[in-house]
Write an enzyme that holds these catalytic residues in place. Structure first.
Site, PDB file in Angstrom:
ATOM      1  N   ASP A   1      -9.898  -9.804   8.777  1.00  0.00           N
ATOM      2  CA  ASP A   1      -9.174  -8.361   8.453  1.00  0.00           C
ATOM      3  C   ASP A   1     -10.162  -7.170   8.750  1.00  0.00           C
ATOM      4  OD1 ASP A   1      -7.055  -6.759   7.432  1.00  0.00           O
ATOM      5  OD2 ASP A   1      -8.006  -6.544   5.650  1.00  0.00           O
TER       6      ASP A   1
ATOM      7  N   ARG B   1       0.850  -1.166   0.096  1.00  0.00           N
ATOM      8  CA  ARG B   1      -0.137   0.224   0.100  1.00  0.00           C
ATOM      9  C   ARG B   1       0.967   1.250  -0.143  1.00  0.00           C
ATOM     10  NH1 ARG B   1      -1.906   0.585   4.285  1.00  0.00           N
ATOM     11  NH2 ARG B   1      -1.457  -1.285   5.521  1.00  0.00           N
TER      12      ARG B   1
ATOM     13  N   HIS C   1     -10.939  -2.610  11.051  1.00  0.00           N
ATOM     14  CA  HIS C   1      -9.856  -3.354  10.910  1.00  0.00           C
ATOM     15  C   HIS C   1      -9.674  -4.515  11.646  1.00  0.00           C
ATOM     16  CE1 HIS C   1      -5.564  -3.171   9.380  1.00  0.00           C
ATOM     17  NE2 HIS C   1      -6.147  -4.067   8.490  1.00  0.00           N
TER      18      HIS C   1
ATOM     19  N   CYS D   1       0.567  -7.726  11.364  1.00  0.00           N
ATOM     20  CA  CYS D   1       0.870  -8.140  12.927  1.00  0.00           C
ATOM     21  C   CYS D   1      -0.075  -9.377  13.477  1.00  0.00           C
ATOM     22  CB  CYS D   1       0.204  -6.902  13.834  1.00  0.00           C
ATOM     23  SG  CYS D   1       1.437  -5.523  13.778  1.00  0.00           S
TER      24      CYS D   1
ATOM     25  N   ARG E   1       1.902 -12.338  -0.921  1.00  0.00           N
ATOM     26  CA  ARG E   1       0.449 -12.548  -0.314  1.00  0.00           C
ATOM     27  C   ARG E   1      -0.154 -13.723  -0.776  1.00  0.00           C
ATOM     28  NH1 ARG E   1      -1.927  -8.798   3.738  1.00  0.00           N
ATOM     29  NH2 ARG E   1      -0.420  -7.348   3.854  1.00  0.00           N
TER      30      ARG E   1
ATOM     31  N   LYS F   1      -9.817  -2.287   1.484  1.00  0.00           N
ATOM     32  CA  LYS F   1      -9.533  -1.184   2.436  1.00  0.00           C
ATOM     33  C   LYS F   1     -10.156   0.037   1.934  1.00  0.00           C
ATOM     34  CE  LYS F   1      -7.266  -3.921   4.622  1.00  0.00           C
ATOM     35  NZ  LYS F   1      -5.695  -4.087   5.250  1.00  0.00           N
TER      36      LYS F   1
ATOM     37  N   TYR G   1      -1.225  -3.439  -6.765  1.00  0.00           N
ATOM     38  CA  TYR G   1      -1.169  -4.080  -5.438  1.00  0.00           C
ATOM     39  C   TYR G   1      -2.635  -4.207  -4.785  1.00  0.00           C
ATOM     40  CZ  TYR G   1      -0.203  -5.086  -0.790  1.00  0.00           C
ATOM     41  OH  TYR G   1      -0.687  -5.834   0.478  1.00  0.00           O
TER      42      TYR G   1
ATOM     43  N   SER H   1      -1.710  -3.928   9.882  1.00  0.00           N
ATOM     44  CA  SER H   1      -1.291  -4.758   8.955  1.00  0.00           C
ATOM     45  C   SER H   1      -0.164  -5.691   9.138  1.00  0.00           C
ATOM     46  CB  SER H   1      -1.134  -4.213   7.400  1.00  0.00           C
ATOM     47  OG  SER H   1      -2.347  -3.514   7.206  1.00  0.00           O
TER      48      SER H   1
HETATM   49  O1  SAT Z   1      -3.090  -4.463   1.040  1.00  0.00           O
HETATM   50  S1  SAT Z   1      -3.864  -4.750   1.907  1.00  0.00           S
HETATM   51  O2  SAT Z   1      -4.257  -3.396   2.467  1.00  0.00           O
HETATM   52  O3  SAT Z   1      -5.020  -5.516   1.346  1.00  0.00           O
HETATM   53  C1  SAT Z   1      -3.368  -5.475   3.206  1.00  0.00           C
HETATM   54  C2  SAT Z   1      -3.257  -4.845   4.411  1.00  0.00           C
HETATM   55  O4  SAT Z   1      -2.131  -3.971   4.148  1.00  0.00           O
HETATM   56  O5  SAT Z   1      -3.653  -4.944   5.206  1.00  0.00           O
HETATM   57 MN    MN Z   2      -5.533  -5.451   6.910  1.00  0.00          MN
END
Ligand code: SAT
Ligand code: MN
Length: 590
Positions: free
Chosen positions: A286, A80, A237, A261, A375, A217, A208, A259
């Protein structure tokens, strides 16, 4: 061209509003063809075949990873981009100091020039999707337009996409508009823009996950948090996990972590053998949409239908569920490859990489073989711990809310807030070390309130006020906790083993909710005494345990001073109740 046939699908007839919007985007972006996504398996197979043919996907070892594929992103497009992510509200104060802001007219004008003609020679895909169970009144819909078939494949896994979603949109009229193009993947021409007042998103220049899968998100957190405020609920989140205790009762807990963790691991945790009788069910890993119910409790749905998780570190010992889940029908992004074409990543104890995530011969001098933010994308139903209640239209009732971060020191293993209002301060005060999920330096401690720093679509001051208002409407609010699995000793070694052992902490919380577990009062909240945690069979010595449960007054005075300074940056948007809670904590510590 297959196109004309696709354009004749009956889908656009279902919703004139969507069809008109698609037409205006077609005029702007000039695609060679338009394809409306139906959400069928045949469609996913066709897209996959097409990407295999043009080399954008690679099939993985069919014997060990049946139905799995590898995608490699551009090397400069792997996470991100928070510095290029904007909230575009008429007033900058509504976006708040927690967001980058741009004037909506200016942002539209800028993006219009980027989108103009950007889909020439490309297919424009229309993806109608529903976030949440298709028949749930708590779900919300969107439509993503994209020129990336990789994004389509991901969205087909991550959301309930296709005809049923479009039918729902046609019935109730409202949907979030998300326009996406990978452009030239040029970081200088990359923007992720949100227009909460218009319920729309414009994302250009990245392929991405969090930048491009707009249901995730962008919609389910940034736009939804805004919608939630106007409609009286919360978009968070948070993972949602069901814990069945040895007496057979299941309670649900929702946990917010930044993210990278361990949300996915906690959501599908494997109970340690020394805690017999517990079972764990994943509702979400998530995002949670939390609604006050008629019974005064808080009810949660997971808006997503799949998992987009961090690969490195996954192995049969750390999390067998996750490891089993991604061995079939999984789309991998930016992992390494072994000589026999199996995916490989750091943390695997078998196999060895020959090609790195960029497809180059693996050379340890160039860094890890798999990208640290590589991922997996996989259907939630592939998870051996998947909860069938994930599909319940009313969601699941939440007994406890947990906030966490990654802190070497200061934050104890766990503590309980005194009540909801204090809990909002606890959530607002969370700090965490940054991870590879976002571009930028890793390991820097920053404030990440409710793990929403990158995801709240409006001013945090207003957001905390909204939290307080939602709590005031709950006759039976969940208890609120803060946890830290990442505390270290003076040598830098983790004090707590984490993973499955985290169940011991969750079990204490549920014991508290049932009025059974003991606790010791401290200035910052209630902590378990060593005897209050079930530590049977756990290899953590008394000294480590004492360190994990210590609230150091000196460190906490410093922490509270930093929290005060941080909260003050929200000026008159900061709810007075939070300052009162902070003052009370300061006094208890003094
Ligand atoms: O890339 S995402 O935002 O979907 C994953 C994350 O950073 O939590
Ligand atoms: Mn996340």
């Amino acid at each position: 061209m297959a196109t004309a046939a696709h354009m004749l699908t009956p889908l656009p007839r279902l919703s004139r509003t969507v069809a008109e919007w698609v037409e205006s985007v077609r005029e702007l972006t000039q695609p060679r063809a338009i394809q409306w996504c139906e959400g069928t398996e045949a469609e996913a197979r066709e897209l996959t075949a097409q990407l295999l043919k043009n080399g954008e996907l690679k099939a993985l070892n069919e014997q060990h990873f049946p139905g799995c594929h590898l995608a490699r992103s551009a090397p400069n497009d792997v996470a991100r981009v928070e510095h290029l992510t904007y909230i575009c509200t008429r007033s900058p104060e509504d976006a708040g100091p927690n967001n980058n802001w741009m004037d909506p007219q200016q942002a539209h004008a800028k993006l219009r020039e980027l989108f103009r003609g950007c889909m020439r020679e490309r297919t424009l895909y229309v993806i109608p999707y529903c976030m949440g169970p298709i028949d749930s009144p708590l779900s919300r819909c969107g439509v993503e337009i994209t020129d990336s078939p990789y994004v389509v494949l991901n969205m087909l896994i991550m959301t309930r996409a296709g005809r049923a979603a479009l039918e729902r949109i046609a019935q109730n009229g409202s949907f979030v508009r998300g326009l996406h193009s990978t452009g030239e993947l040029d970081p200088e021409r990359r923007f992720i823009m949100h227009f909460p007042e218009e319920l729309s998103i414009e994302s250009f220049g990245s392929g991405y996950g969090g930048n491009a899968l707009l249901g995730k998100k962008c919609h389910a957190l940034r736009i939804a948090s805004w919608q939630a405020r106007t409609e009286g609920w919360l978009a968070e989140h948070m993972l949602i996990v069901g814990l069945q205790n040895p007496s057979g009762e299941t309670h649900y807990v929702a946990c917010a972590f930044p993210s990278g963790c361990g949300k996915t691991n906690l959501a599908m945790l494997i109970p340690p053998g020394s805690l017999p009788g517990w079972r764990v069910f994943t509702v979400g890993d998530d995002i949670a949409w939390l609604h006050p119910g008629a019974d005064g409790r808080l009810w949660a749905i997971n808006p997503e239908a799949g998992l987009f998780g961090v690969v490195p570190g996954t192995n049969p010992d750390t999390n067998r569920n996750a490891y089993e889940m991604i061995r079939r029908d999984t789309l991998f992004t930016n992992v390494a490859l072994t000589a026999d074409n199996q995916p490989w990543w750091e943390g695997l104890t078998t196999g060895k990489p020959v090609l790195d995530w960029q497809g180059r011969r693996y050379d340890p001098a160039r860094g890890p073989a798999a990208h640290p933010n590589s991922r997996f994308t996989v259907s939630a139903r592939r998870n051996p711990a998947w909860s069938p209640h994930s599909e319940d239209a009313c969601g699941v009732p939440i007994s406890a809310l947990v906030f966490g971060g990654r802190r070497r020191e200061v934050a104890p293993l766990v503590y309980e807030a005194r009540d909801w209002q204090h809990g909002v301060l606890v959530g607002a005060s969370v700090a965490s070390e940054t991870t590879a999920a976002a571009v930028g330096q890793v390991g820097v401690t920053r404030r990440d309130p409710m793990a929403m720093k990158p995801f709240c679509g409006y001013n945090f001051g207003d957001y905390w006020q909204h939290w307080l208002s939602v709590g005031a409407r709950l006759a039976r609010p969940p208890r609120i906790y803060q946890v830290n699995w990442f505390r270290r000793d003076a040598q830098g070694k983790f004090l707590w083993p984490g993973y499955g052992e985290n169940l011991r902490v969750l079990a204490w919380m549920l014991g508290r909710c049932a009025g059974k577990a003991g606790a010791v009062e401290s200035a910052i909240g209630w902590l378990p005494g060593p005897q209050d945690l079930d530590l049977r069979g756990l290899n953590v010595g008394p000294e480590a345990l004492a360190a994990l449960l210590t609230v150091d007054p000196g460190l906490w005075r410093k922490e509270l001073a930093e929290i005060r300074e941080y909260l003050s940056s929200y000026g008159n948007r900061l709810p007075a109740a939070l300052l009162t809670e902070l003052k009370n904590t300061e006094q208890r510590l003094a």
